[in-house]
Design a protein around this motif. Sequence first.
Motif: not given
Lengths: 523, 348
Positions: A18-22
Motif C-alpha cells: 500500500g502507501g500513497l503518492h501524495l
Amino acid sequence: MAALLPLIGRRRLWTFHGGLHLPDEKALSNGRAVEGAPLPRRLIIPLLQHIGAPARPIAQVGERVLKGQLLALADGNVSACVHASSSGTLVAIEDHPVPHPSGLSAPCAVIETDGEDTWAELPEPMGGYPQLDPAEIRERIRWAGVVGLGGASFPSSVKLNPSTDHRIRTLIINGAECEPYITCDDLLMRERAGSILAGARIMRHLLGGARILIGIEDNKPEACEALRFALAETDMRGYTEIRSIPTLYPSGGEKQLIRILTGKEVPSHAIPAQIGIVCQNVGTAAAVADAVLEGRPLISRIVTVTGRAIGEPRNLEVRIGTPVSELIARAGGYRERPRKLVCGGPMMGFDLASADVPVTKSANCILALTEAEAPDPGPALACIRCGRCAEVCPAKLLPQQLYWHARAKDLDRAQDYHLFDCIECGCCAQVCPSHIPLVQYYRYAKNEVWAREQEKRSAQQARARHEARQSRLERQERERKARLRQKKASLDAAPGAGQSEQDAKKAAIAAARQRAAAKKASA
Amino acid sequence: MSGPVVSSPHGPRPYRVDRVMLEVLLALVPGVIVMTWFFGWGTLINIALATLVAVAAEASIMLLRRRPVTPAIGDYSAVVTAVLFAISVPPTLPWWMTLLGMLFAIVLVKQLYGGLGYNPFNPAMAAYVFVLVSYPVAMTTWLAPDVLAEHPLSFAESLRLIFTGALPTGLEWDALSAATPLDEMRGKLDQGLRIEEIRQSPLWGDFGGRGWEWVANGFLLGGLYLLWRRIITWHIPAAMLLALMIAAGIFWLLDPETHPFPAFHLFSGAAILGAFFIATDPVSACTTKNGQLIFGASIGLLVFAIRTWGGYPDAVAFAVLLMNIAAPTIDHYTQPRVFGHAKDRADR
Ligand code: SF4
Ligand code: SF4
C-alpha cells in the motif's frame, strides 16, 4: 562472485504494502535556510513533552533561571529532563494549554525572559566518548532531555539502552520525512549533516557497534547529497550507508522504514530492538551530538511553519516553549484566514484549537491550511466496501472490517482484525470515497480498549484489595480463636485444675459475703 | 461518536462515492449506444423509466425513514442500479414490470437492509431475477438484432409498445422477435443439433450472436475505462472471465460438436457486462483481494454450469446472487496476512 553477493543483497530495497503518492508540497518551505525565531517575552515549557512520566520540577518559582538550566528532572526510568530555553525568571509552574490532540491543559514552567539569553554553566563536552563508560554517556543524554524528535518523543537514553537479550545489529537513521509539507528534517540534513553523523556515531557506540543505515526519501536530493558529502569526511564509511528510498507515504513510519531498508518486519506488538534494530530520527541524532560533544541540552528544534495560509512559509530554529503565534508572526503572519491550524503534517497531525500553545520537542510542523488545502470532507456516507482502504493500508489491515466493528463497538472483533496494528497513518481515510473519518474510529476504539483494560485492572485491584482484607480478617479471626483455644487448653492442661476451681468458688462466696456485709453497714 | 470531526488526515479527499458512481454511468455509455443501435429506443426508454422509479422510490423511503433525502439521491447509486436493470431486460419489457423490478430493488433489496452499503445482494440482479421468475416469457422475448433494419420502430412506436403493449399496425411479434443467442444455442443443442448446424443460422456473428457481440464490445470498452480510472480492480472481472473461458474451453476441447467455442460464452449474453459492472458491485462482492479472485472465478464457473445444464439460458444474475451469499464467508477466510503477523486470519 560469492563475495559480491552480499554486497548486492545489501543494496537492495524492499517494499511495504500500500502507501500513497501524495503531492509533497515541500517546495513551499524548503527554499530558505533555517532562520532563528525571535526570543519571546514568555516561554511556556510543558513538563510532559515525551512518552512516560512528567518531569519533576526542581527549580523554585520566583527563581532566576539561565538558558540551559535544568528546570525539571526526569522522574522514573521512562521520562525526560526539561530545561530553560532562555534566561529569565521562573514566574509560575501552572496548567497551560499545550499542543495535544485532546486540547487539554498540562503543567508548564512559565519563564519571563530577560532578553539576555545568558547560558548556564554547561557540563564538559565528552569529546573522548569512545573511552567513556556507555552508562556515563547515556546519563548525559538523559540529562540533556533528548527524546525522539520524529514525533513519538520516546526518551532516547532508554531506547539507546537495549536489553542484553538482543544484540543490535542495525542502527537506522530516519531521514525519510514522508509527510507532505514538512521540511524540518530536510533542512537539518542539508545544514547539519556533520552533527547528524556525529550523533549516529555516538549512538552506534552505545549500541555496541551496529551498522548504520540512513534512509532518505528521494524527493530530498540536496539532503542526501549533503549527508554523502559529510560522510566522505568521516571515518564512518566502513559501516555507514546512505540510501535513497522511493517517495511513498508512509515510508518514514518506523516499521515501514525498517522493512524498506532491511526487508524485516517488526513483529506485531514488538519493538524493533527485538529483531536487532534501533531506529532514530535525524533530529534526534543531532541532539545527541549536541548533548555529548558540546554539553548542550535540548532546548530548541527546527519547526516548519507552512501551509498556503502562511505569508512566508519557512523553517525556524525555535526555543522550546515559544508560543506558536510568534512563529506564525515570524513567518509573515497569515495570508488568509486559515481553515485549520494543525500541529504536525496533514496526514497524522492534530488540530490546534488556538495558536496560543507552546512549541514542544515533538512539534515538527505548524501547518496553516486554507479552505482549498483542507476542505470540509462533508458528512460521511455508508461504507460501500470498495476496498480502496485495504489497498493502501501499509499495515495490510482490512480497514473496512475494522471500521465495521469499531462502529458497532464490538471491540473484541476489532481486535481480532488487529486494531492495534494500525499505525494511524490516515491512508485509508484519505482514499475513502465515503469520506468516513476512519482513523478517528480506530483511535476511539483503541481508547475504549485501554479504558476497559484500565477498568479491569482497577476492578482487579479492588477485588485483590477486598480479598486481602477478607483474608486478613479471617486470619485475625482464626488467630483469635486459636489464642482462645490455646488459653483454654493451657488452663485445662494446668496441674490441679480442680483445686483452683474450688478456690474460685470459695473466693466468690467470700466476695458475696463481703458485699452483703457492706450493704448492711450502709443501711 | 461525539464531538466534531477533528481527526487527521486533513487534506482534500480525492474520491467521492457520487464521482465513482458517475464514472460507472459514464462507462456504461458505449454499451448503451450499441444496444440502442441494434435494439432500438426501447433501451433508452427503459433506462429513463427505471431511473425515475428508482430515484422516486429511494427518496420516498428516505422520507419515510426520516433521513435526509439529498445525500441518498446524490450518490447516484439508485441510478446505477436502474441503468443496470434496464440494460439487462428486453427493450420491449412492459412498463409495469420495470416499475415492479425497481420497487423490488430499491425498497426490498436495498433500503430494507439499511440502504447503500448494507445490502447483501446486488439490487439490480435481484430485481432481474424477481421479474424473470415472475414473468419468464416477457423477460425472454427479445427483438431480433437486425429486424429493425426492415421494420424500424420509431421512438413513439417504441413508447407505445412499452406502455400499451401495442405493436405498430401490420407487424406481428413473430416477425420482430428472435431467441437470444444463448436461448437459441441451448434450444438447438437440446434438440440434438451440432454446433456447426446451429451456426448456419443468420443469428450468428463472428464470436457470439450478431449484434450481441457488439454490445459486449461496448461494455468491454467501458470496463476497460473503469479499470483505467481505478474504479474497479482487475481481480473480479479477470477471474470471472478466465474461469468462464477455461471451463468452456475444456468442454469445447473435449467435445466441440456439442459445446460452443469459449468466445461464444464471453460475447453472448451478459458475461462481459456482468464481469465489469455487476459482479464488481463493491457492496455485495468480496472485499479482500484473494476473496475477489475466488468470488469472480466462482461466478464464472457458475455461469458456465447454469448455461450448460441449468434451467435458464443466461446465468449471470443467478451466479452473482449465489456468490453474494457466500461473500462474507469468503472474506472471512481470505484475510490478508497483517504486517508483523505470521498467521493469516483474525479468528482465534
Ligand atoms: S474506502 Fe471507505 S467505503 Fe471503501 S471499503 Fe474502505 S471504508 Fe468502505
Ligand atoms: S490508519 Fe491504520 S487502518 Fe488506516 S491505512 Fe493506516 S494503518 Fe491502515
